[in-house]
Design a protein around this motif. Structure first.
Motif, PDB file in Angstrom:
ATOM      1  N   SER A  51       0.824  -1.207   0.000  1.00  0.00           N
ATOM      2  CA  SER A  51       0.000   0.000   0.000  1.00  0.00           C
ATOM      3  C   SER A  51       0.862   1.263   0.000  1.00  0.00           C
ATOM      4  O   SER A  51       1.648   1.479   0.930  1.00  0.00           O
ATOM      5  CB  SER A  51      -0.924  -0.004   1.224  1.00  0.00           C
ATOM      6  OG  SER A  51      -1.749   1.131   1.214  1.00  0.00           O
ATOM      7  N   VAL A  52       0.704   2.068  -1.062  1.00  0.00           N
ATOM      8  CA  VAL A  52       1.480   3.301  -1.221  1.00  0.00           C
ATOM      9  C   VAL A  52       0.559   4.385  -1.749  1.00  0.00           C
ATOM     10  O   VAL A  52      -0.263   4.133  -2.632  1.00  0.00           O
ATOM     11  CB  VAL A  52       2.657   3.113  -2.215  1.00  0.00           C
ATOM     12  CG1 VAL A  52       3.412   4.418  -2.424  1.00  0.00           C
ATOM     13  CG2 VAL A  52       3.608   2.020  -1.757  1.00  0.00           C
ATOM     14  N   VAL A  53       0.731   5.597  -1.227  1.00  0.00           N
ATOM     15  CA  VAL A  53       0.055   6.779  -1.744  1.00  0.00           C
ATOM     16  C   VAL A  53       1.130   7.837  -1.990  1.00  0.00           C
ATOM     17  O   VAL A  53       1.922   8.141  -1.092  1.00  0.00           O
ATOM     18  CB  VAL A  53      -0.990   7.332  -0.745  1.00  0.00           C
ATOM     19  CG1 VAL A  53      -1.608   8.621  -1.275  1.00  0.00           C
ATOM     20  CG2 VAL A  53      -2.059   6.295  -0.448  1.00  0.00           C
ATOM     21  N   ILE A  54       1.166   8.366  -3.220  1.00  0.00           N
ATOM     22  CA  ILE A  54       2.120   9.421  -3.552  1.00  0.00           C
ATOM     23  C   ILE A  54       1.321  10.599  -4.110  1.00  0.00           C
ATOM     24  O   ILE A  54       0.617  10.465  -5.112  1.00  0.00           O
ATOM     25  CB  ILE A  54       3.181   8.945  -4.558  1.00  0.00           C
ATOM     26  CG1 ILE A  54       3.988   7.793  -3.949  1.00  0.00           C
ATOM     27  CG2 ILE A  54       4.099  10.111  -4.949  1.00  0.00           C
ATOM     28  CD1 ILE A  54       5.025   7.196  -4.870  1.00  0.00           C
ATOM     29  N   ASP A  55       1.453  11.737  -3.463  1.00  0.00           N
ATOM     30  CA  ASP A  55       0.737  12.947  -3.849  1.00  0.00           C
ATOM     31  C   ASP A  55       1.546  13.671  -4.930  1.00  0.00           C
ATOM     32  O   ASP A  55       2.347  14.560  -4.639  1.00  0.00           O
ATOM     33  CB  ASP A  55       0.519  13.829  -2.616  1.00  0.00           C
ATOM     34  CG  ASP A  55      -0.413  14.994  -2.880  1.00  0.00           C
ATOM     35  OD1 ASP A  55      -0.658  15.329  -4.060  1.00  0.00           O
ATOM     36  OD2 ASP A  55      -0.898  15.580  -1.894  1.00  0.00           O
ATOM     37  N   LEU A  56       1.326  13.275  -6.177  1.00  0.00           N
ATOM     38  CA  LEU A  56       2.067  13.864  -7.289  1.00  0.00           C
ATOM     39  C   LEU A  56       1.763  15.357  -7.471  1.00  0.00           C
ATOM     40  O   LEU A  56       2.677  16.129  -7.771  1.00  0.00           O
ATOM     41  CB  LEU A  56       1.824  13.070  -8.566  1.00  0.00           C
ATOM     42  CG  LEU A  56       2.379  11.635  -8.511  1.00  0.00           C
ATOM     43  CD1 LEU A  56       1.815  10.788  -9.637  1.00  0.00           C
ATOM     44  CD2 LEU A  56       3.891  11.627  -8.526  1.00  0.00           C
ATOM     45  N   PRO A  57       0.500  15.824  -7.287  1.00  0.00           N
ATOM     46  CA  PRO A  57       0.262  17.267  -7.373  1.00  0.00           C
ATOM     47  C   PRO A  57       1.077  18.060  -6.327  1.00  0.00           C
ATOM     48  O   PRO A  57       1.580  19.147  -6.624  1.00  0.00           O
ATOM     49  CB  PRO A  57      -1.248  17.401  -7.139  1.00  0.00           C
ATOM     50  CG  PRO A  57      -1.801  16.111  -7.664  1.00  0.00           C
ATOM     51  CD  PRO A  57      -0.773  15.075  -7.243  1.00  0.00           C
ATOM     52  N   ALA A  58       1.236  17.521  -5.121  1.00  0.00           N
ATOM     53  CA  ALA A  58       2.048  18.201  -4.100  1.00  0.00           C
ATOM     54  C   ALA A  58       3.509  18.252  -4.531  1.00  0.00           C
ATOM     55  O   ALA A  58       4.188  19.266  -4.344  1.00  0.00           O
ATOM     56  CB  ALA A  58       1.914  17.500  -2.747  1.00  0.00           C
ATOM     57  N   LEU A  59       4.001  17.160  -5.132  1.00  0.00           N
ATOM     58  CA  LEU A  59       5.386  17.154  -5.623  1.00  0.00           C
ATOM     59  C   LEU A  59       5.551  18.131  -6.786  1.00  0.00           C
ATOM     60  O   LEU A  59       6.601  18.769  -6.924  1.00  0.00           O
ATOM     61  CB  LEU A  59       5.796  15.739  -6.024  1.00  0.00           C
ATOM     62  CG  LEU A  59       5.888  14.738  -4.869  1.00  0.00           C
ATOM     63  CD1 LEU A  59       6.199  13.340  -5.392  1.00  0.00           C
ATOM     64  CD2 LEU A  59       6.920  15.173  -3.837  1.00  0.00           C
ATOM     65  N   THR A  60       4.516  18.260  -7.613  1.00  0.00           N
ATOM     66  CA  THR A  60       4.561  19.228  -8.711  1.00  0.00           C
ATOM     67  C   THR A  60       4.621  20.651  -8.162  1.00  0.00           C
ATOM     68  O   THR A  60       5.386  21.490  -8.664  1.00  0.00           O
ATOM     69  CB  THR A  60       3.341  19.064  -9.637  1.00  0.00           C
ATOM     70  OG1 THR A  60       3.375  17.744 -10.201  1.00  0.00           O
ATOM     71  CG2 THR A  60       3.337  20.094 -10.757  1.00  0.00           C
ATOM     72  N   ARG A  61       3.834  20.932  -7.113  1.00  0.00           N
ATOM     73  CA  ARG A  61       3.896  22.265  -6.493  1.00  0.00           C
ATOM     74  C   ARG A  61       5.297  22.528  -5.930  1.00  0.00           C
ATOM     75  O   ARG A  61       5.828  23.637  -6.051  1.00  0.00           O
ATOM     76  CB  ARG A  61       2.832  22.408  -5.407  1.00  0.00           C
ATOM     77  CG  ARG A  61       1.419  22.490  -5.982  1.00  0.00           C
ATOM     78  CD  ARG A  61       0.374  22.849  -4.937  1.00  0.00           C
ATOM     79  NE  ARG A  61       0.231  21.851  -3.880  1.00  0.00           N
ATOM     80  CZ  ARG A  61      -0.545  20.772  -3.965  1.00  0.00           C
ATOM     81  NH1 ARG A  61      -1.243  20.533  -5.059  1.00  0.00           N
ATOM     82  NH2 ARG A  61      -0.622  19.926  -2.944  1.00  0.00           N
ATOM     83  N   LEU A  62       5.906  21.511  -5.321  1.00  0.00           N
ATOM     84  CA  LEU A  62       7.275  21.638  -4.820  1.00  0.00           C
ATOM     85  C   LEU A  62       8.231  21.944  -5.974  1.00  0.00           C
ATOM     86  O   LEU A  62       9.064  22.834  -5.874  1.00  0.00           O
ATOM     87  CB  LEU A  62       7.693  20.365  -4.081  1.00  0.00           C
ATOM     88  CG  LEU A  62       9.152  20.276  -3.630  1.00  0.00           C
ATOM     89  CD1 LEU A  62       9.471  21.362  -2.616  1.00  0.00           C
ATOM     90  CD2 LEU A  62       9.444  18.896  -3.060  1.00  0.00           C
ATOM     91  N   ARG A  63       8.097  21.187  -7.064  1.00  0.00           N
ATOM     92  CA  ARG A  63       8.937  21.422  -8.245  1.00  0.00           C
ATOM     93  C   ARG A  63       8.787  22.862  -8.734  1.00  0.00           C
ATOM     94  O   ARG A  63       9.772  23.550  -9.004  1.00  0.00           O
ATOM     95  CB  ARG A  63       8.543  20.464  -9.362  1.00  0.00           C
ATOM     96  CG  ARG A  63       9.292  20.711 -10.665  1.00  0.00           C
ATOM     97  CD  ARG A  63       8.638  20.053 -11.844  1.00  0.00           C
ATOM     98  NE  ARG A  63       7.412  20.740 -12.237  1.00  0.00           N
ATOM     99  CZ  ARG A  63       6.618  20.340 -13.227  1.00  0.00           C
ATOM    100  NH1 ARG A  63       6.916  19.240 -13.904  1.00  0.00           N
ATOM    101  NH2 ARG A  63       5.539  21.008 -13.540  1.00  0.00           N
TER     102      ARG A  63
END
Length: 194
Positions: free
Chosen positions: A176-188
């Motif tokens: 079980s994994v959840v990765i918040d790609l929109p949050a990582l995009t905001r960081l980028r």
């Protein structure tokens, strides 16, 4: 002459490398051996920050006895010693490098401009052939946001793309994994000033 000064001439002379040849390299050198070609990666600062964020995202559901680890070499065969940006391996293997690839539960690569073809082609074949059940490629440069592509073995053993998304990524495989790609995009975007 130091090993660092000799390295460029050594690289120019050598065409097909094997894992036996790697013993001649400086111990602190970051490298990968892919299909007999020596690759010297040079990740950016954001690449490394993203790697840390992904390790942290992989920790919560990680099975007992396993750990997500950044930048660890995996021995594959005589012509390949891969170095994924993140790998999930048994804790019992944490004190050695390279780790036999059959210990890897998940391998994850972060694409850089110079690694895209290797990450999306050569490594797809190498990880599938080695039996790694989950391979993820993260592209931080996509204009629509950071994209995670998930590969798993198909009926013929070669990888199939299961998911490719820039949204919230959730999976139960290999755990079980959840990765918040929109949050990582905001960081980028914050880091790059966009």
């Amino acid at each position: 002459m130091t090993a660092a000064l000799q390295l460029p001439s050594l690289l120019d002379e050598k065409q097909d490398w094997t894992v036996d040849d790697l013993a001649s390299l400086p111990k602190d050198l970051r490298y990968e051996l892919i299909d007999g070609r020596l690759v010297l990666p040079s990740p950016t600062g954001f690449h490394q920050i993203l790697g840390v964020e992904l390790v942290l995202a992989l920790r919560p559901g990680c099975p007992s006895g396993y750990a997500p680890v950044p930048d660890l070499s995996l021995s594959v065969d005589r012509s390949n010693e891969l170095r994924p940006d993140v790998v999930v391996i048994p804790e019992s293997a944490l004190r050695r490098s390279p780790v036999p690839i059959d210990n890897a539960l998940l391998a994850l690569e972060i694409v850089s401009p110079s690694s895209r073809a290797r990450d999306m082609k050569s490594k797809v074949v190498a990880y599938a052939a080695a039996g790694v059940q989950s391979y993820w490629v993260v592209n931080p440069e996509d204009v629509d946001g950071i994209v995670l592509t998930e590969f798993r073995p198909g009926v013929d053993g070669a990888y199939d793309v299961v998911t490719s998304t820039n949204k919230l990524f959730t999976t139960e495989v290999p755990y079980s994994v959840v990765i918040d790609l929109p949050a990582l995009t905001r960081l980028r975007n914050r880091v790059s000033g966009d």
